[in-house]
Design a protein around this motif. Structure first.
Motif, mmCIF file in Angstrom:
data_model
loop_
_atom_site.group_PDB
_atom_site.id
_atom_site.type_symbol
_atom_site.label_atom_id
_atom_site.label_comp_id
_atom_site.label_asym_id
_atom_site.label_seq_id
_atom_site.Cartn_x
_atom_site.Cartn_y
_atom_site.Cartn_z
ATOM 1 N N TRP A 58 0.834 -1.197 0.000
ATOM 2 C CA TRP A 58 0.000 0.000 0.000
ATOM 3 C C TRP A 58 0.866 1.244 0.000
ATOM 4 C CZ3 TRP A 58 -2.848 -0.193 5.439
ATOM 5 C CH2 TRP A 58 -1.904 -0.248 6.453
ATOM 6 N N THR A 59 0.253 2.356 -0.413
ATOM 7 C CA THR A 59 0.982 3.612 -0.547
ATOM 8 C C THR A 59 0.818 4.449 0.716
ATOM 9 O OG1 THR A 59 -0.920 4.787 -1.479
ATOM 10 C CG2 THR A 59 0.502 3.587 -3.021
ATOM 11 N N SER A 60 1.635 5.474 0.827
ATOM 12 C CA SER A 60 1.512 6.383 1.971
ATOM 13 C C SER A 60 0.169 7.106 1.953
ATOM 14 C CB SER A 60 2.662 7.395 1.956
ATOM 15 O OG SER A 60 2.685 8.127 0.732
ATOM 16 N N GLU A 61 -0.344 7.393 0.746
ATOM 17 C CA GLU A 61 -1.663 8.029 0.643
ATOM 18 C C GLU A 61 -2.757 7.096 1.159
ATOM 19 O OE1 GLU A 61 0.538 7.896 -1.798
ATOM 20 O OE2 GLU A 61 1.085 10.008 -2.125
ATOM 21 N N GLN A 62 -2.639 5.808 0.863
ATOM 22 C CA GLN A 62 -3.626 4.853 1.362
ATOM 23 C C GLN A 62 -3.546 4.721 2.878
ATOM 24 O OE1 GLN A 62 -2.412 1.592 -1.201
ATOM 25 N NE2 GLN A 62 -4.344 1.687 -2.329
ATOM 26 N N GLN A 63 -2.342 4.770 3.424
ATOM 27 C CA GLN A 63 -2.198 4.704 4.881
ATOM 28 C C GLN A 63 -2.819 5.931 5.545
ATOM 29 O OE1 GLN A 63 1.742 3.336 6.324
ATOM 30 N NE2 GLN A 63 2.207 2.884 4.184
ATOM 31 N N MET A 64 -2.704 7.099 4.910
ATOM 32 C CA MET A 64 -3.332 8.299 5.445
ATOM 33 C C MET A 64 -4.855 8.161 5.408
ATOM 34 S SD MET A 64 -1.182 10.422 6.627
ATOM 35 C CE MET A 64 -2.322 11.803 6.755
ATOM 36 N N ARG A 65 -5.361 7.567 4.354
ATOM 37 C CA ARG A 65 -6.811 7.367 4.273
ATOM 38 C C ARG A 65 -7.279 6.428 5.379
ATOM 39 N NH1 ARG A 65 -11.308 7.918 1.485
ATOM 40 N NH2 ARG A 65 -12.755 6.159 1.300
ATOM 41 N N LEU A 66 -6.504 5.387 5.666
ATOM 42 C CA LEU A 66 -6.849 4.477 6.758
ATOM 43 C C LEU A 66 -6.932 5.244 8.080
ATOM 44 C CD1 LEU A 66 -7.273 1.587 7.881
ATOM 45 C CD2 LEU A 66 -4.790 1.437 8.110
ATOM 46 N N LYS A 67 -5.993 6.141 8.313
ATOM 47 C CA LYS A 67 -6.014 6.927 9.543
ATOM 48 C C LYS A 67 -7.243 7.826 9.602
ATOM 49 C CE LYS A 67 -0.999 7.054 10.247
ATOM 50 N NZ LYS A 67 0.209 7.934 10.326
ATOM 51 N N GLU A 68 -7.671 8.337 8.432
ATOM 52 C CA GLU A 68 -8.789 9.281 8.394
ATOM 53 C C GLU A 68 -10.139 8.597 8.564
ATOM 54 O OE1 GLU A 68 -8.360 11.208 4.671
ATOM 55 O OE2 GLU A 68 -6.573 12.355 5.257
ATOM 56 N N VAL A 69 -10.340 7.461 7.884
ATOM 57 C CA VAL A 69 -11.687 6.868 7.853
ATOM 58 C C VAL A 69 -11.783 5.541 8.596
ATOM 59 C CG1 VAL A 69 -12.205 8.022 5.679
ATOM 60 C CG2 VAL A 69 -11.322 5.687 5.633
ATOM 61 N N GLY A 70 -10.648 4.942 8.953
ATOM 62 C CA GLY A 70 -10.693 3.737 9.775
ATOM 63 C C GLY A 70 -10.626 2.427 9.029
ATOM 64 N N ASP A 71 -10.793 2.444 7.718
ATOM 65 C CA ASP A 71 -10.643 1.203 6.942
ATOM 66 C C ASP A 71 -10.266 1.556 5.520
ATOM 67 O OD1 ASP A 71 -13.229 1.001 5.104
ATOM 68 O OD2 ASP A 71 -13.909 1.647 7.087
ATOM 69 N N LEU A 72 -9.775 0.569 4.797
ATOM 70 C CA LEU A 72 -9.247 0.816 3.455
ATOM 71 C C LEU A 72 -9.329 -0.470 2.643
ATOM 72 C CD1 LEU A 72 -7.504 2.597 1.451
ATOM 73 C CD2 LEU A 72 -5.511 1.462 2.480
ATOM 74 N N ASP A 73 -9.867 -0.371 1.437
ATOM 75 C CA ASP A 73 -9.860 -1.483 0.481
ATOM 76 C C ASP A 73 -8.756 -1.256 -0.535
ATOM 77 O OD1 ASP A 73 -12.105 -2.907 1.478
ATOM 78 O OD2 ASP A 73 -13.443 -1.476 0.525
ATOM 79 N N PHE A 74 -7.995 -2.295 -0.836
ATOM 80 C CA PHE A 74 -6.999 -2.175 -1.894
ATOM 81 C C PHE A 74 -6.658 -3.566 -2.423
ATOM 82 C CE2 PHE A 74 -4.700 -2.658 2.043
ATOM 83 C CZ PHE A 74 -3.615 -3.468 1.749
ATOM 84 N N PRO A 75 -6.402 -3.668 -3.722
ATOM 85 C CA PRO A 75 -5.998 -4.952 -4.308
ATOM 86 C C PRO A 75 -4.483 -5.050 -4.387
ATOM 87 C CG PRO A 75 -6.532 -3.424 -6.052
ATOM 88 C CD PRO A 75 -6.688 -2.662 -4.756
ATOM 89 N N PHE A 76 -3.982 -6.254 -4.465
ATOM 90 C CA PHE A 76 -2.569 -6.441 -4.748
ATOM 91 C C PHE A 76 -2.377 -7.823 -5.370
ATOM 92 C CE2 PHE A 76 -2.980 -8.098 -0.429
ATOM 93 C CZ PHE A 76 -2.218 -9.263 -0.449
ATOM 94 N N ALA A 86 -7.743 -6.784 -0.377
ATOM 95 C CA ALA A 86 -7.472 -6.580 1.040
ATOM 96 C C ALA A 86 -8.366 -5.493 1.619
ATOM 97 C CB ALA A 86 -6.007 -6.208 1.247
ATOM 98 N N ASN A 87 -8.787 -5.691 2.862
ATOM 99 C CA ASN A 87 -9.452 -4.653 3.637
ATOM 100 C C ASN A 87 -8.668 -4.497 4.935
ATOM 101 O OD1 ASN A 87 -11.618 -4.134 6.049
ATOM 102 N ND2 ASN A 87 -12.090 -2.934 4.223
ATOM 103 N N ALA A 88 -7.979 -3.371 5.074
ATOM 104 C CA ALA A 88 -7.255 -3.066 6.310
ATOM 105 C C ALA A 88 -8.152 -2.193 7.178
ATOM 106 C CB ALA A 88 -5.946 -2.351 5.998
ATOM 107 N N PHE A 89 -8.055 -2.342 8.485
ATOM 108 C CA PHE A 89 -8.968 -1.629 9.363
ATOM 109 C C PHE A 89 -8.336 -1.422 10.737
ATOM 110 C CE2 PHE A 89 -9.812 -6.166 9.421
ATOM 111 C CZ PHE A 89 -9.746 -6.479 10.779
ATOM 112 N N ARG A 90 -8.831 -0.405 11.430
ATOM 113 C CA ARG A 90 -8.475 -0.184 12.820
ATOM 114 C C ARG A 90 -9.544 -0.817 13.702
ATOM 115 N NH1 ARG A 90 -8.030 5.472 11.570
ATOM 116 N NH2 ARG A 90 -9.714 5.799 13.081
ATOM 117 N N SER A 91 -9.140 -1.336 14.858
ATOM 118 C CA SER A 91 -10.085 -1.924 15.803
ATOM 119 C C SER A 91 -9.556 -1.715 17.211
ATOM 120 C CB SER A 91 -10.274 -3.415 15.535
ATOM 121 O OG SER A 91 -9.125 -4.149 15.937
ATOM 122 N N GLN A 92 -10.297 -2.210 18.204
ATOM 123 C CA GLN A 92 -9.847 -2.061 19.581
ATOM 124 C C GLN A 92 -8.554 -2.816 19.837
ATOM 125 O OE1 GLN A 92 -12.204 -4.068 18.640
ATOM 126 N NE2 GLN A 92 -12.410 -5.886 19.952
#
Length: 331
Positions: A58-76, A86-92
């Motif tokens: 993933w890119t630095s821009e995608q990591q920033m989006r994860l921080k902003e909205v809490g989850d991120l979809d991306f293919p690889f 892939a779906n990356a996400f923040r959780s407890q």
């Protein structure tokens, strides 16, 4: 340290559909029978180890989006050409990821045991065809099999709008254009509006997830296009109700009227463990458009649909499909 590519390779060798990364636990896979199991000899993950696994993909821009909205979809795609969603996400627990392994080969309709009249939908030239199921029950695979058949047998222009692209279609008899949300267009609704200016015969909308997309999909079907899409609902009745939930009360009668005129079929499916332990097999619930089913939907009486889903018309309930698979010794 084990790399993400190695974990994906292990998941593929186990014929797993998904790989799960969660802080405090070792990597897990969903195996061929649909059960979760840990990958042997892997240590519990930490926030830093999950991030290290994902960093090459993933890119630095995608990591920033994860921080902003809490989850991120991306293919690889791995170096051994295993495509993943892939779906990356923040959780407890910290940082996690769920990774779907995408088969490179699109199965045939017969491989999936799609009911005959579902296979016959490939001959339709307009209307809305919905596949409905919870996540991970094969909706995208069934649609890919239908599009594969159309691509190999008909001279059509097919446009797909997906988030992200799951199955890659190489143009054959048809001309196939695939667009990805976030890379090629900002949203399903925007991609669909653009597609209607690009001379399509067939449009795939990866998911109907908001009122703009639902309305645009119905309008595209009404205007003479064949439209495929998916919903997250367990059966055809819930799928109809789910469409209504996107709209306020005052708009629901109009949406029911338009949907009843536009839809050709709603297919719900559920993957079940095979009796021979050789993976999973799909049970299908099939609703087709006829005067009775169209009338029930138009009047807001979807709860009565099961009584009108007669096998003689090519329809079937989920219970009937499961009974048949049981009688055949498959589940």
């Amino acid at each position: 340290m084990t790399t993400l590519e190695q974990l994906v390779e292990t998941a593929a060798s186990l014929h797993a559909s998904d790989l799960h990364l969660s802080c405090g636990w070792p990597p897990y896979v969903r195996n061929a029978e649909g059960a979760l199991e840990p990958i042997p000899n892997e240590a519990p993950l930490t926030i830093s180890s999950v991030k290290s696994l994902l960093d090459p993909y993933w890119t630095s821009e995608q990591q920033m989006r994860l921080k902003e909205v809490g989850d991120l979809d991306f293919p690889f795609t791995t170096r051994t050409h295993i495509r993943c969603r892939a779906n990356a996400f923040r959780s407890q627990l910290g940082l996690g990821a769920s990774i779907r392994l995408l088969p490179r080969i699109i199965p045939s309709m017969n491989d999936l045991r799609l009911p005959y009249l579902v296979q016959a939908l490939t001959k339709k030239d307009h209307g809305l065809i919905l596949f409905s199921a919870p996540t991970g029950n094969g909706k995208s695979t069934s649609i890919a099999a239908l599009l594969r058949t159309i691509n190999k047998t008909q001279k059509k222009r097919i446009i797909t709008i997906e988030d992200p692209i799951e199955y890659e279609h190489e143009s054959d008899q048809s001309l196939v254009v695939q667009r990805e949300i976030g890379r090629d267009c900002p949203s399903f609704a925007a991609g669909l509006r653009s597609a209607l200016r690009e001379d399509p015969d067939i449009i795939l909308i990866g998911e109907m997830r908001d009122p703009d997309t639902v309305h645009a999909a119905i309008s595209a079907a009404e205007s003479g296009h064949l439209v495929f899409s998916t919903l997250h609902a367990a059966d055809v009745i819930q799928a109809t109700d789910r469409i209504l939930q996107y709209f306020p009360q005052g708009q629901q009668d109009q949406i029911l009227l338009q949907f009843s005129n536009a839809f050709e079929a709603i297919i719900a499916q559920k993957l079940l463990p095979r009796r021979d332990k050789n993976g999973r097999i799909a049970a299908f619930e099939v609703l087709l458009r006829n005067d009775a089913t169209r009338s029930l939907i138009r009047r807001g009486e979807a709860y009565r649909l099961h009584s009108y889903m007669h096998p003689r018309d090519g329809m079937q309930t989920m219970d009937a499909s499961i009974r048949e698979l049981t009688a055949q010794g498959l589940i």
